[in-house]
Design a protein around this motif. Structure first.
Motif, mmCIF file in Angstrom:
data_model
loop_
_atom_site.group_PDB
_atom_site.id
_atom_site.type_symbol
_atom_site.label_atom_id
_atom_site.label_comp_id
_atom_site.label_asym_id
_atom_site.label_seq_id
_atom_site.Cartn_x
_atom_site.Cartn_y
_atom_site.Cartn_z
ATOM 1 N N PRO A 51 0.779 -1.243 0.000
ATOM 2 C CA PRO A 51 0.000 0.000 0.000
ATOM 3 C C PRO A 51 0.811 1.294 0.000
ATOM 4 O O PRO A 51 0.451 2.242 -0.685
ATOM 5 C CB PRO A 51 -0.843 -0.108 1.277
ATOM 6 N N THR A 52 1.881 1.348 0.778
ATOM 7 C CA THR A 52 2.516 2.651 0.976
ATOM 8 C C THR A 52 3.923 2.511 1.517
ATOM 9 O O THR A 52 4.251 1.512 2.160
ATOM 10 C CB THR A 52 1.687 3.517 1.959
ATOM 11 N N GLU A 53 4.733 3.502 1.230
ATOM 12 C CA GLU A 53 6.066 3.551 1.833
ATOM 13 C C GLU A 53 6.141 4.603 2.939
ATOM 14 O O GLU A 53 7.217 4.902 3.437
ATOM 15 C CB GLU A 53 7.114 3.875 0.762
ATOM 16 N N THR A 54 4.985 5.159 3.306
ATOM 17 C CA THR A 54 5.027 6.174 4.367
ATOM 18 C C THR A 54 5.084 5.534 5.743
ATOM 19 O O THR A 54 5.317 6.217 6.731
ATOM 20 C CB THR A 54 3.804 7.114 4.322
ATOM 21 N N SER A 55 4.816 4.237 5.810
ATOM 22 C CA SER A 55 4.901 3.541 7.088
ATOM 23 C C SER A 55 5.959 2.453 6.971
ATOM 24 O O SER A 55 5.969 1.692 6.006
ATOM 25 C CB SER A 55 3.541 2.937 7.425
ATOM 26 N N LEU A 78 7.769 -5.851 -7.372
ATOM 27 C CA LEU A 78 7.276 -5.231 -6.131
ATOM 28 C C LEU A 78 6.897 -3.772 -6.385
ATOM 29 O O LEU A 78 7.691 -3.004 -6.915
ATOM 30 C CB LEU A 78 8.374 -5.300 -5.052
ATOM 31 N N GLN A 79 5.669 -3.394 -5.997
ATOM 32 C CA GLN A 79 5.209 -2.005 -6.194
ATOM 33 C C GLN A 79 4.575 -1.469 -4.912
ATOM 34 O O GLN A 79 3.853 -2.195 -4.233
ATOM 35 C CB GLN A 79 4.144 -1.950 -7.302
ATOM 36 N N PHE A 80 4.837 -0.214 -4.633
ATOM 37 C CA PHE A 80 4.157 0.489 -3.529
ATOM 38 C C PHE A 80 3.245 1.546 -4.135
ATOM 39 O O PHE A 80 3.628 2.208 -5.096
ATOM 40 C CB PHE A 80 5.177 1.189 -2.625
ATOM 41 N N ASP A 84 -2.611 5.451 -2.566
ATOM 42 C CA ASP A 84 -3.525 6.017 -3.551
ATOM 43 C C ASP A 84 -4.209 4.874 -4.303
ATOM 44 O O ASP A 84 -3.542 4.044 -4.933
ATOM 45 C CB ASP A 84 -2.718 6.905 -4.511
ATOM 46 N N ILE A 85 -5.539 4.822 -4.216
ATOM 47 C CA ILE A 85 -6.264 3.655 -4.737
ATOM 48 C C ILE A 85 -6.070 3.481 -6.256
ATOM 49 O O ILE A 85 -5.725 2.391 -6.712
ATOM 50 C CB ILE A 85 -7.762 3.736 -4.358
ATOM 51 N N ALA A 106 -1.492 -6.431 -0.659
ATOM 52 C CA ALA A 106 -1.916 -5.757 0.577
ATOM 53 C C ALA A 106 -2.684 -4.520 0.119
ATOM 54 O O ALA A 106 -2.089 -3.537 -0.337
ATOM 55 C CB ALA A 106 -0.712 -5.373 1.430
ATOM 56 N N SER A 107 -3.993 -4.569 0.223
ATOM 57 C CA SER A 107 -4.820 -3.532 -0.399
ATOM 58 C C SER A 107 -4.819 -2.236 0.408
ATOM 59 O O SER A 107 -4.555 -2.238 1.610
ATOM 60 C CB SER A 107 -6.255 -4.034 -0.541
ATOM 61 N N ILE A 108 -5.139 -1.145 -0.273
ATOM 62 C CA ILE A 108 -5.352 0.128 0.424
ATOM 63 C C ILE A 108 -6.809 0.162 0.872
ATOM 64 O O ILE A 108 -7.104 0.308 2.051
ATOM 65 C CB ILE A 108 -5.046 1.318 -0.516
#
Ligand code: BGC
Length: 385
Positions: A51-55, A78-80, A84-85, A106-108
């Motif tokens: 989902p994100t690289e902010t965490s 591998l994608q982050f 953003d949906i 791992a869904s948003i």
């Protein structure tokens, strides 16, 4: 393994093998169905959507899944998605176009991927939901996660421990309060949020009923306390507003906050410190729970600022996901230990649940340092390498 599970697994294997005959996906390749040449793991690509690289936790998950898949011989895409949906939808579309054989997602937003997963299923690409369940679609083949309800129980328990209502063994101390608390929940579009909330509120409810705990804002329903995208800033703002509305001007003092995630905890703590509650729990800062053992929060726990977090070993979750991918690659069904809990609205998704632990200052070393999750230097610095 229960016999019910085995029966279910046997049934699912047949479905897997049937699907294998028709398709070019991993199931088909692995099972060698339909007269196709069996494809080896070395020829397979696994698309991994995070989902994100902010965490930190998701960066760690991504890294662990990638390296363990590579060790097993897979190619990895591998994608982050920057929380953003549309970005995540696009990334999964591209993984499919580029020929992914298996997807780990791992869904948003747990309800926003039905079209992508339908396209994947049409090509017999097995889909593994990672940590967060994907809802409203038949096309989820397996789910690896932690026992999310139990994580919530641990969050509620850690708050009660911080307040002194329970001791370190979870026994009641006889402490009657009343303690003023406020409640925060996670992102409303994440399927885990309701599980964490339910586990926590079931744990706290007897004490709310008996008056040991009080919520001055009156906001005790999950819908009133969620935090979109698990945002630290949103949580800080809500805490500031709560303080102004309910705890200002010499009115009641806040004693504790239920927080579902370390980033949210840090937002809450900043608001409390800014409002003059003190720098540490010893100085009067309310006790706060958390989740994920993020390094910034582990340092705060070590220095008496945040009371607790929940440690979910992402390395183990990655291992579970990779083992599931290997099973699908061989045309087999992955091991599940829960075939009842995770109904996504279209089907009950077979799941493998891992256990989590409460971390407080006293057990940072045995749980996090000795296991190699963080080094003692990282804990001291409050930063990963
Ligand atoms: C995960 C938690 C995490 C949260 C925010 C949830 O789905 O299970 O571990 O704290 O998302 O990233």
């Amino acid at each position: 393994m229960t016999s019910r599970w085995m029966a279910m697994a046997a049934g699912a294997t047949m479905i897997g093998a049937l699907a294998a005959c028709g398709g070019s996906g991993a199931g088909g390749a692995g099972a060698g169905g339909g007269g196709e040449e069996p494809q080896s793991i070395e020829d397979m690509t696994v698309g991994v959507a995070m989902p994100t690289e902010t965490s930190e936790r998701w960066i760690a998950d991504g890294a662990a899944v990638e390296s363990q898949l590579e060790e097993a011989g897979f190619e990895v895409d591998l994608q982050f998605a920057n929380d953003d949906i549309p970005t995540q939808q696009q990334q999964i579309d591209q993984m499919i176009t580029k020929g992914a054989d298996i997807l780990i997602v791992a869904s948003i937003d747990g309800t926003a991927l039905a079209n992508q997963l339908k396209a994947a299923a049409n090509q017999d690409i097995p889909i593994i939901a990672y940590d967060r369940l994907i809802n409203g679609t038949e096309n989820v083949d397996h789910y690896v996660t932690f026992d999310n309800y139990q994580v919530g129980v641990q969050q509620g328990t850690s708050l009660l421990r911080g307040l002194g209502v329970l001791d370190e063994n979870g026994e009641e101390t006889g402490e009657e309060g009343p303690f003023a608390i406020e409640l925060f929940a996670g992102s409303p579009d994440d399927n885990n949020t309701a599980f964490f909330w339910q586990g926590a509120i079931d744990t706290l409810q007897p004490y709310l009923d008996s008056g040991v705990l009080e919520v001055a804002s009156g906001q005790t329903e999950m819908d009133q306390v969620t935090t979109l995208r698990w945002s630290q800033e949103t949580a800080q703002k809500r805490m500031e507003d709560l303080l102004t509305a309910h705890y200002g001007g010499g009115k009641e003092q806040l004693d504790g906050v239920l927080s579902p995630y370390d980033g949210i905890s840090r937002g809450i703590i900043t608001a409390l410190q800014n409002a003059g509650y003190g720098d540490t729990i010893e100085d009067g800062l309310p006790v706060t729970s958390g989740q994920d053992a993020e390094i910034a929060s582990v340092k705060l726990i070590d220095t008496g600022v945040q009371f607790a977090t929940i440690f979910k070993d992402t390395r183990k979750l990655a291992t579970q996901a990779v083992e599931a991918a290997e099973s699908f690659a061989k045309g087999e069904d992955p091991e599940a230990n829960d075939t009842e809990t995770y109904d996504n609205g279209k089907k009950v998704v077979p799941a493998f649940l891992l256990e989590s632990d409460i971390v407080v200052a006293e057990n940072i070393e045995p749980l996090l340092v000795d296991s190699g999750y963080w080094t003692a230097e990282e804990v001291e610095a409050g930063q990963g390498d």
